[in-house]
Write an enzyme that holds these catalytic residues in place. Structure first.
Site, PDB file in Angstrom:
ATOM      1  N   GLY A  62     -33.203  24.229 -31.282  1.00 39.03           N
ATOM      2  CA  GLY A  62     -32.059  24.591 -30.449  1.00 39.03           C
ATOM      3  C   GLY A  62     -32.482  25.397 -29.242  1.00 39.03           C
ATOM      4  O   GLY A  62     -31.771  26.292 -28.774  1.00 39.03           O
ATOM      5  N   LEU A  64     -32.675  25.008 -26.045  1.00 37.50           N
ATOM      6  CA  LEU A  64     -32.034  24.992 -24.728  1.00 37.50           C
ATOM      7  C   LEU A  64     -30.710  25.749 -24.711  1.00 37.50           C
ATOM      8  O   LEU A  64     -29.934  25.641 -23.759  1.00 37.50           O
ATOM      9  CB  LEU A  64     -31.826  23.549 -24.259  1.00 37.50           C
ATOM     10  CG  LEU A  64     -33.108  22.743 -24.034  1.00 37.50           C
ATOM     11  CD1 LEU A  64     -32.779  21.352 -23.500  1.00 37.50           C
ATOM     12  CD2 LEU A  64     -34.067  23.462 -23.087  1.00 37.50           C
ATOM     13  N   GLY A  65     -30.446  26.519 -25.758  1.00 43.15           N
ATOM     14  CA  GLY A  65     -29.260  27.357 -25.781  1.00 43.15           C
ATOM     15  C   GLY A  65     -29.475  28.642 -24.999  1.00 43.15           C
ATOM     16  O   GLY A  65     -30.425  28.788 -24.225  1.00 43.15           O
ATOM     17  N   ASN A 106     -34.414  16.848 -33.843  1.00 43.30           N
ATOM     18  CA  ASN A 106     -33.077  16.799 -34.423  1.00 43.30           C
ATOM     19  C   ASN A 106     -33.165  17.396 -35.817  1.00 43.30           C
ATOM     20  O   ASN A 106     -33.785  16.815 -36.709  1.00 43.30           O
ATOM     21  CB  ASN A 106     -32.589  15.349 -34.478  1.00 43.30           C
ATOM     22  CG  ASN A 106     -31.182  15.234 -35.045  1.00 43.30           C
ATOM     23  OD1 ASN A 106     -30.594  16.219 -35.500  1.00 43.30           O
ATOM     24  ND2 ASN A 106     -30.646  14.021 -35.023  1.00 43.30           N
ATOM     25  N   ILE A 107     -32.557  18.554 -36.025  1.00 44.02           N
ATOM     26  CA  ILE A 107     -32.692  19.240 -37.305  1.00 44.02           C
ATOM     27  C   ILE A 107     -32.007  18.497 -38.445  1.00 44.02           C
ATOM     28  O   ILE A 107     -32.242  18.803 -39.617  1.00 44.02           O
ATOM     29  CB  ILE A 107     -32.146  20.678 -37.234  1.00 44.02           C
ATOM     30  CG1 ILE A 107     -30.652  20.666 -36.875  1.00 44.02           C
ATOM     31  CG2 ILE A 107     -32.952  21.508 -36.256  1.00 44.02           C
ATOM     32  CD1 ILE A 107     -29.975  21.989 -37.099  1.00 44.02           C
ATOM     33  N   TYR A 195     -18.192  29.001 -38.200  1.00 39.62           N
ATOM     34  CA  TYR A 195     -19.425  29.625 -37.728  1.00 39.62           C
ATOM     35  C   TYR A 195     -19.793  30.816 -38.610  1.00 39.62           C
ATOM     36  O   TYR A 195     -20.930  30.946 -39.073  1.00 39.62           O
ATOM     37  CB  TYR A 195     -19.248  30.065 -36.277  1.00 39.62           C
ATOM     38  CG  TYR A 195     -20.437  30.780 -35.676  1.00 39.62           C
ATOM     39  CD1 TYR A 195     -21.691  30.177 -35.626  1.00 39.62           C
ATOM     40  CD2 TYR A 195     -20.289  32.054 -35.129  1.00 39.62           C
ATOM     41  CE1 TYR A 195     -22.779  30.832 -35.049  1.00 39.62           C
ATOM     42  CE2 TYR A 195     -21.367  32.711 -34.549  1.00 39.62           C
ATOM     43  CZ  TYR A 195     -22.604  32.098 -34.520  1.00 39.62           C
ATOM     44  OH  TYR A 195     -23.671  32.744 -33.950  1.00 39.62           O
ATOM     45  N   LYS A 199     -22.919  31.279 -41.329  1.00 40.74           N
ATOM     46  CA  LYS A 199     -23.919  32.334 -41.188  1.00 40.74           C
ATOM     47  C   LYS A 199     -24.032  33.188 -42.453  1.00 40.74           C
ATOM     48  O   LYS A 199     -25.128  33.659 -42.790  1.00 40.74           O
ATOM     49  CB  LYS A 199     -23.612  33.201 -39.966  1.00 40.74           C
ATOM     50  CG  LYS A 199     -23.924  32.511 -38.643  1.00 40.74           C
ATOM     51  CD  LYS A 199     -25.380  32.051 -38.584  1.00 40.74           C
ATOM     52  CE  LYS A 199     -25.750  31.417 -37.266  1.00 40.74           C
ATOM     53  NZ  LYS A 199     -27.172  30.995 -37.220  1.00 40.74           N
TER      54      LYS A 199
END
Length: 373
Positions: A62, A64-65, A106-107, A195, A199
């Site tokens: 990830g 490019l976040g 791609n995770i 979200y 987490k």
């Protein structure tokens, strides 16, 4: 039935090993895993541990976040450009592509993720792939896939190849029944967003893998992160980044949270430094797997007042988004990060005045005001 079948394979494999005595017995139940593509029960597990003198080989998912590129820059200065691999499913801009190694990752593709770790001899993994709070509520199914299924793949690969794993958590992991002023490291957590739920799942799964499999899992609960050179990614604290873009563009800003909504915040350089520091901390100094970190706490109105010290004509108005407001009101106002400060010496550099001056200077606002006056 799947578990019973795999258990039968374990029993049969044990019997065959005793009979033949031709190879070392492997205990496959250790890594049955949680991902959709489970690790084969007869897999041999390899260590990619490196010597103390050799720098880590780093993968950032990830990348490019909001945080990935900045983290890559920090780590490349520390460990060398070629030792830090940035990855994402999006096409990188030219300046990112030419700044150091970049791969497509791609995770949700377990096999591909495994190949990257093996082919690049990865020893540290920073897992930043996730859908944030507001975006996640609009895409619950996708958030579940990325934030939970993707995590399972990363956990299994990290455990199999002895990779030190960092996964960020968030103030969103707390809920309306959590203590808010302050929120300690250990307390009730009942978040009401996908979200936040994902987490909490991350924190617990990471801790489970640490105790069950010996995975070196490390996690920080980030407050709202404010960065000058990257766009916000769909979180509830995004206003604290957007307000500076608006100040530079036209001197006015419409905020989607109420004026008195207090939330913990941090400047990006403190966040990235904390991430590196907890990864470098000796294992014996860590008393827990997940730590709160914090720097400051403010409301939209307090931020606007601090901004007016540099740009007196700046104006803020309010058009409250009920969804984001409800999310913000379920989060802590202040994070208690005393354990991070005690265990591994965490200390922030940026308070609100330094944050505002740095952000405005980046956008050229302070320079323009000085010329006018």
């Amino acid at each position: 039935m799947l578990f019973l079948g795999m258990l039968k394979q374990v029993v049969n494999g044990t019997a065959q090993s005793k009979a033949s005595s031709c190879r070392k017995l492997v205990l496959p139940l250790k890594f049955l895993g949680t991902s959709q593509h489970r690790i084969p029960a007869d897999a041999n597990f390899h260590s990619t541990s490196i010597s103390e003198a050799e720098p880590p080989r780093v993968l950032i998912t990830g990348g490019l976040g909001q945080l990935g590129v900045g983290l890559a820059n920090l780590l490349r200065k520390r460990f060398g450009k070629d030792n830090v691999i940035l990855s994402d499913i999006r096409k990188p801009p030219a300046h990112v592509f030419h700044s150091g190694p970049f791969v497509y990752a791609n995770i949700l593709d377990y096999k591909s993720l495994r190949e990257i770790v093996v082919n690049h001899r990865i020893s540290w993994l920073f897992h930043y792939s996730a859908l944030l709070s507001a975006v996640g509520e609009a895409n619950v199914s996708l958030a579940r896939d990325v934030n939970i299924t993707g995590l399972h793949n990363v956990l299994d690969v990290a455990a199999e190849y002895n990779v030190r794993l960092f996964v960020p958590s968030t103030i969103g992991a707390f809920g309306p029944t959590s203590p808010r002023n302050p929120a300690p490291d250990l307390c009730i957590q009942r978040p009401r967003t996908i979200y936040g739920v994902s987490k909490v799942h991350t924190e617990l799964m990471g801790e489970y893998y640490y105790y069950r499999y010996g995975l070196d899992f490390r996690c920080l609960r980030y407050p709202g992160i404010i960065s000058a050179d990257s766009q916000p990614g769909g979180g509830t604290t995004d206003y604290a980044v957007q307000i500076f873009h608006a100040a530079a563009k036209n001197g006015t800003f419409e905020c989607n949270l109420e004026a008195g909504t207090r939330l913990p915040m941090m400047y990006i350089s403190d966040c990235l430094r904390a991430t590196l520091e907890v990864m470098e901390a000796p294992a014996e100094r860590l008393s827990m797997r997940t730590y709160n970190i914090s720097a400051m706490s403010f409301t939209p109105e307090e931020l606007a007042q601090a901004l007016r010290k540099h740009a007196p004509d700046f104006q803020i108005t309010y058009c409250v988004d009920p969804l984001r407001q409800a999310i913000a009101e379920s989060w802590p106002m202040i994070l208690d990060d005393s354990n991070a400060r005690k265990d591994w010496g965490w200390k922030h550099d940026f308070d609100l005045p330094e944050l505002v001056a740095t952000m405005l200077n980046f956008h050229g606002v302070s320079t323009r005001v000085a010329q006018v006056n």
